[in-house]
Design an enzyme around this catalytic site. Structure first.
Site, short mmCIF file in Angstrom:
data_model
loop_
_atom_site.label_atom_id
_atom_site.label_comp_id
_atom_site.label_asym_id
_atom_site.label_seq_id
_atom_site.Cartn_x
_atom_site.Cartn_y
_atom_site.Cartn_z
N CYS B 86 0.84 -1.19 0.00
CA CYS B 86 0.00 0.00 0.00
C CYS B 86 0.88 1.25 0.00
O CYS B 86 1.59 1.49 -0.96
CB CYS B 86 -0.97 -0.05 1.18
SG CYS B 86 -2.41 1.02 0.95
N HIS B 206 -3.77 -5.85 0.94
CA HIS B 206 -3.21 -6.11 2.26
C HIS B 206 -3.27 -7.59 2.64
O HIS B 206 -4.13 -7.99 3.44
CB HIS B 206 -3.95 -5.30 3.32
CG HIS B 206 -3.71 -3.83 3.21
ND1 HIS B 206 -2.53 -3.24 3.59
CD2 HIS B 206 -4.49 -2.83 2.75
CE1 HIS B 206 -2.58 -1.94 3.38
NE2 HIS B 206 -3.77 -1.66 2.86
N GLU B 208 -1.52 -8.94 4.69
CA GLU B 208 -1.27 -9.02 6.14
C GLU B 208 -2.56 -8.95 6.95
O GLU B 208 -2.57 -9.26 8.14
CB GLU B 208 -0.28 -7.94 6.58
CG GLU B 208 -0.83 -6.51 6.71
CD GLU B 208 -0.85 -5.72 5.41
OE1 GLU B 208 -0.90 -6.35 4.33
OE2 GLU B 208 -0.82 -4.48 5.47
#
Lengths: 730, 233
Positions: B86, B206, B208
């Site tokens: 990002c 994302h 994560e």
């Protein structure tokens, strides 16, 4: 400028209030002093119209650590943690300047939370907009949604939930209520009461400018045609600075430097200095020459009343100011000693060698006006006559699903970062309440905001009680135990007896519900004068909108359930159905009527049904759950289908109730639950004296009515998803 | 394996990244403040998501000139592994450690939703745990994720197999002009790219945020497992 009664009136004080100022001061106040009185005694800061009634709300429970009176409410959630939360309105600014109004609303409530030592972990909101046909509505939605996203996304706090209603009563007075939930260690909660005569008063954060001067006073009067010229009273936010301020404050809070802290919110330096000193029973002297300033030539009056954003006031241990300085330097924020605590009991403001204000704090706070405003009880709602369904069940369902108050909010929440932080378990649309994990534990928090203004318009007492119950139900539907609420009371002009009647009724209703459900109020905000004066002199108030923000605890987050159906299970209806259509969305959207009494709540049934559902979720007997609210059973079924893409075949109710009343009635205290073994669950329910019956079988790719009529999930979704993109396109 | 997360003023997904890295490595990641000038001994550097410097000027533009970025450049020159997600991806393009640029989303609104990504190459530490053509779900959350590059650069990225991930629909098909598949309007639906030595990866979504069943799935985990495997081996 000479201070006179007419100037006092311009600043929002009545002649009588100005008389009280004169008697407290024993002389004509300076302009700065008058400004301080006007801000502290504004409706926004003093709650002068509602205070008398707010006292009846229950605010304590064994798990409540701090109730109303602090920056936010604090509840014990175990494992050494407390949850800290509050909701606050930013209604007037959001009409004048939607983006900044909404953005700074989020910024302000965040500061209330981290001022108490909590890391903000979730944002929610409650929004009310005008009629979709009104061209201004679109502009306001666009600005408000961008503002909430722009601020929340940047500070890195996930926006996990919220609600939206439309009604023409909000055309020129939208409501933007923002809620933040934070997490702190129980032994590291910071309070605002100033401690220790002689200790330094330290200013941190953004510099002070001329923005937002007298915002609190502006929010305490109704709008007129000049409203849009009030733009200078709206503050401008900078979420980047707020993010730095959060990190810097939390870093400093990990040391032992801070004795007391409060954010500079409404009425800026004035209210933070006055509240900190008066709570601590000390005096405070401020030297405005030391205040970090963004503009030159600001007067004491302007500095004391500026509502520049992203600022905090703290009292530090005198031997720890260097640590503070180092931390704020690291985060590139201003940090200055601007005063000290005294024994005088006075607020003394010095600027360029002149004492600009010298006010005794005790009377400033204790003699703030409290009004027992006259009120008339709300007249009963127009009775609901006989009504008939003009369309088939499936057509009416589709009409409801695409209506403004029931359609998908995905267009809105897709602009809010809901996952940042890595702790979000249920994002918007996945469950009745948002669920956020408490890092490194197995516990979670269930969070929601609720209010049904059309019920409150018909009967504020019943409607406000329903808002509390709906909050309790939404938390329960995830499997969580409801702990406490924060309230945002949005009403019109309290000087009108009929509006005051709504306020009184709503608070009584809330008190009744909170007591019945053991669900105390720990923080809140009152926003009055949500009215617009038209050119012909007439005024229009918003619908009474007592928004409830609720927090619940999941002891084992792995047990939480969402609302999406599971394949091949039974759909069970919990709670009794009589088919109450008064004030229902079906009535308004299908027949265009707003009539009848809103549904009443039997508190015994409410608790019994909710406790049964919660226990069954926790024991693993329920795999999905959705409370039945707007639009009744059929809308709830459709929402459960769309959430997971699993269909359902409904059984004939054989209830003796007309079909439209059975399927669209809004009787309270009911849930739809999905379970592997419906017969077993119904047996358990019978033992607990809870009404329960199987009403469908899950599976497939469609909603199948008892008549055999079928609506595909694709068709349901296309109806549900169409409104917002169409309204906001082009 | 030693990992480091660079924190700029305005970074806000460093905590998410810690969660993801802790699932695949024993040692907790080190947080390095942008004012520092040395990375120390480290195997993987992560530039996480957020709004470094409030996205003022241009996303990632100011962070690219932070003191620590000299050390990050040196680390890259020595063949170090770097992951930018990002805002981290935006910073990597601003430092020219990765080609292209990220513009405002095609419809000019911030987007926070799930998307589907197709793995376009198995040949990198970041993608080695998948097979080429695998499709996985992951959240995205950005206002400026529209990948762009000049025609020559695009051609080169494609020819050298340096497109790591592409936005697709749930069945794995890419439609550049369909916002349902390619939500931010990226050229060639590109969601993530690799450096020419394939040790630097930048991507907008994302992974994560999808490394735990409680987050809704573990679809993002293979990326982190793959990096560990590649570095430890």
């Amino acid at each position: 400028m000479t201070v006179t009664e007419s100037l006092a009136r311009e600043l929002g004080l009545t002649a009588e209030e100005y008389g009280r100022v004169l008697s407290i001061m024993g002389r004509t106040p300076s302009l700065t002093e008058l400004g301080i009185f006007s801000a502290m005694w504004s409706e926004h800061c003093s709650y002068k119209s509602s205070r008398k009634w707010l006292r009846q709300l229950p605010t304590t429970a064994p798990w409540v650590v701090h109730g109303p009176g602090e920056n936010a409410g604090v509840v014990d959630i175990g494992h050494g943690y407390v949850a800290i939360f509050k909701i606050e309105s930013h209604n007037h600014p959001s009409f004048i300047e939607p983006y900044q109004g909404a953005a700074t609303g989020v910024g302000g409530i965040l500061r209330d939370i981290f001022a108490m030592g909590a890391r903000p972990i979730a944002n929610l909101n409650a929004l009310r907009f005008g009629a979709p046909e009104n061209p201004m509505t679109r502009r306001i939605i666009d600005g408000v949604v961008r503002g909430i996203g722009g601020y929340g996304n940047c500070v890195g706090v996930p926006t996990v939930g919220g609600e939206i209603n439309f009604h023409q009563a909000y055309d020129t007075n939208p409501l933007v209520n923002a809620m933040t939930v934070g997490l702190a260690r129980k032994d590291k909660v910071f309070l605002s009461a100033a401690v220790g005569v002689g200790n330094p008063v330290v200013y941190v954060g953004s510099r002070t400018g001329r923005d937002g001067i007298h915002g609190a006073t502006m929010s305490s009067a109704e709008f007129d045609k000049e409203a849009l010229s009030k733009r200078p009273t709206v503050q401008v936010g900078d979420p980047f600075i707020e993010k730095l301020l959060i990190e810097a404050c939390l870093e400093l809070m990990a040391t032992d430097a801070i004795l007391s802290i409060q954010d500079m919110g409404a009425a800026g330096l004035t209210s933070s200095a006055v509240e900190m000193a008066s709570k601590g029973g000390v005096g405070i002297t401020l030297d405005l020459d030391a205040v970090p300033q963004r503009e030159t030539g600001m007067s004491a009056y302007e500095m004391m009343l500026s509502e520049s954003q992203e600022r905090m006031l703290m009292v530090l241990r005198p031997d720890r100011t260097d640590i503070a300085r180092q931390i704020f330097e690291k985060w590139e924020l201003d940090c200055a000693i601007i005063g000290h605590l005294t024994e005088t009991g006075h607020l003394i403001v010095k600027h360029r060698g002149v004492v600009e204000a010298d006010i005794p704090l005790t009377p400033l706070v204790d003699q703030a006006p409290v009004y027992d405003r006259p009120f008339v009880p709300q007249p009963p709602a127009a009775p609901l006559g006989k009504v008939y369904a003009p369309l088939s069940l499936d057509d009416m369902l589709l009409r409801l699903l695409e209506s403004p108050d029931l359609c998908s909010r995905a267009w809105v929440w897709n602009q809010y970062d809901s996952t940042v932080g890595g702790q979000t378990v249920f994002r918007p649309g996945m469950a009745d309440a948002a669920v956020v994990r408490v890092e490194e534990t197995s516990i979670g928090l269930a969070l929601t905001t609720d209010c049904t203004p059309r019920y409150c318009q018909a009967n504020a007492r019943v409607g406000a009680a329903q808002a509390v119950a709906e909050t309790w139900r939404n938390i329960t539907a995830t499997g969580a135990r409801p702990l406490a609420i924060t309230d945002n009371l949005n009403f019109g002009n309290p000087e009108k007896p009929e509006v005051m009647g709504q306020i009184v009724g709503a608070i009584e209703g809330m008190a009744e519900a909170c007591k019945a459900l053991d669900f105390p109020v720990v923080s809140g905000n009152v926003s009055l004068y949500n009215e617009t004066r038209h050119a012909d002199g007439s005024t229009r108030a918003i619908l009474p909108t007592p928004v409830i923000g609720g927090l619940g605890l999941l002891e084992d987050i792995h047990c939480a359930v969402g609302l999406g159906l599971h394949e091949g299970e039974d759909l069970v209806l919990i709670g009794a159905t009589q088919g109450v259509l008064g004030q229902s969305l079906w009535l308004r959207e299908i027949l265009g009527q707003e009539e009848g009494d809103p549904p009443c709540i039997d508190w015994h049934a409410e608790r019994r049904n909710g406790d049964f559902v919660r226990k069954s979720i926790q024991s693993g007997d329920i795999t999905a759950c959705h409370d039945i609210s707007d639009g009744g059973i059929l809308v709830a079924v459709a929402e459960m289908i769309m959430a997971s893409g699993v269909g359902c075949e409904l059984e004939s109710p054989d209830s003796g109730i007309r079909p439209e009343a059975f399927w669209f009635g809004e009787d309270q205290s009911r849930y739809l639950v999905c379970t592997e073994n419906g017969a077993y669950l119904c047996e358990q329910a019978a033992q607990a004296d809870v009404p329960a019956r199987i009403i469908g079988k899950t599976g497939g790719h469609a909603l199948i009515f008892p008549s055999g009529v079928t609506i595909s999930i694709t068709r349901l979704k296309s109806a549900h998803m169409s409104f917002f993109p169409a309204l906001m396109a082009g | 394996m030693k990992t480091a997360i660079i924190v700029f003023p305005g970074t806000n997904r460093e905590r998410d990244m810690i969660l993801a890295l802790r699932r695949v490595t024993q040692e907790p990641p080190r947080l390095i403040w942008h004012h520092e000038t040395e990375l120390g001994k480290v195997d993987l550097v992560v530039l996480p998501g957020g709004f470094s410097y409030g996205d003022y000027l241009r996303c990632g533009a100011m962070a690219a000139h932070s003191p620590i970025m000299g050390a990050v450049r040196d680390f890259a020159a020595q063949g170090g592994h770097i992951l930018g997600i990002c805002n981290g991806f935006q910073i990597l393009t601003e430092t020219r450690l990765l080609p292209g640029a990220l513009l405002q989303n095609a419809h000019l609104r911030f987007l926070s939703q799930d998307c589907h990504l197709r793995v376009e190459t198995q040949d990198s530490p970041f993608t080695c745990r998948w097979k080429k053509g695998d499709v996985f779900r992951t959240p995205l959350a950005h206002g400026d994720g529209h990948f762009t590059a000049d025609a020559q650069t695009l051609e080169r990225l494609e020819a050298e197999g340096r497109v790591a991930f592409r936005y697709v629909d749930a069945t794995g098909r890419a439609f550049d002009s369909d916002p349902q598949c390619n939500p931010n309007g990226s050229l060639n639906s590109i969601a993530g790219v690799l450096s020419d030595n394939r040790r630097i990866c930048g991507m907008m979504p994302h992974p994560e945020n999808l490394v735990d069943p409680l987050m809704g799935g573990v679809d993002g985990l293979p990326l982190f497992e793959g990096v560990v495997e590649a570095i430890v081996r």
